[in-house]
Design a protein around this motif. Sequence first.
Motif, short mmCIF file in Angstrom:
data_model
loop_
_atom_site.label_atom_id
_atom_site.label_comp_id
_atom_site.label_asym_id
_atom_site.label_seq_id
_atom_site.Cartn_x
_atom_site.Cartn_y
_atom_site.Cartn_z
N THR A 67 0.85 -1.18 0.00
CA THR A 67 0.00 0.00 0.00
C THR A 67 0.89 1.23 0.00
OG1 THR A 67 -1.78 -1.15 1.18
CG2 THR A 67 -1.80 1.26 1.23
N ASN A 120 1.01 5.30 0.13
CA ASN A 120 0.29 6.52 0.48
C ASN A 120 1.10 7.72 -0.02
OD1 ASN A 120 -1.78 5.12 2.01
ND2 ASN A 120 -0.23 4.82 3.58
N THR A 149 -4.11 7.02 -1.87
CA THR A 149 -3.68 5.66 -1.53
C THR A 149 -3.83 4.74 -2.74
OG1 THR A 149 -4.28 5.92 0.80
CG2 THR A 149 -4.07 3.67 -0.02
N THR A 151 3.68 -1.25 3.63
CA THR A 151 3.22 0.14 3.47
C THR A 151 4.41 1.04 3.18
OG1 THR A 151 1.41 -0.25 5.05
CG2 THR A 151 1.97 2.05 4.55
#
Length: 266
Positions: free
Chosen positions: A48, A50, A83, A134
């Motif tokens: 993920t 961001n 995102t 992340t």
Amino acid sequence: TYNLMTDPIINVGGATFVGQSSPLPVSVSGATTQNITLSAGGSLASTTVNIGATVAGKKISVFAGGPAGYVDVPTSTVNGTTTVVLYYPSSGDFFVGVGPQINKTFMGPPPSPDYVMPTPTQVSVASGVASLQTINILLRSADKAINGFVKDASNLAVAGANVYAYSPQGGSGTFGQSGSDGSFRLSVVQGSYKLGANSPGFPSSQEMSVVVDSAGNLSVNGSNTTSTSVTIKLSKPSTSISGSVTDGTSPVQGAQVWAYCDPSVN
């Protein structure tokens, strides 16, 4: 004969599939149907990403690239956090980053970014798991610029030259193209850069050292005198290689021809 392919990873209706990333030869002699089967990508490793920004509407691509393959996801920034879930096409080492949105219709290079290009992050993928789940990336606005011109040995403008600047300490870099009058503008922040250019038919320019101060003034190659623009010179060599391309009998128009120098051969 044409080669058909898709993006390595495809999202359809919220589901993720593995696409046809390797070329699929198709012979066309009229109306032709070629089916492409997508396989489910539920077991693919993912990260993920961001992306924080203070300006909405910037077209960007979130990418992962390396010896094991390449994939990118086009998106746009918001005033806040965007995102993106990035799926990897295979196991291996990848560099994950953000850059200008890639034109997939083969109609020229992506636009020059007006933000600081962040350094890509290395991610290793093994057994369906990514080493980083992340990644947070902050897009900083590039509030300074390196302006200038690309010219040849006769002081004539060189249009369409590829111009680049990068930090010799590692990290940020950017790129752009010269306009019809040879002018270019690279958005940067205060700091030290190596600046250069290249264009078909010319050897690459010598790289120049450029320091951008807090007021946006430029100091070139250690000069104590600052300026607001810089000129990059591209010079053709005095020797050339000439010839023709044929299919054995007839000339072949539009063939790409290249040459390289082997330093081990005198």
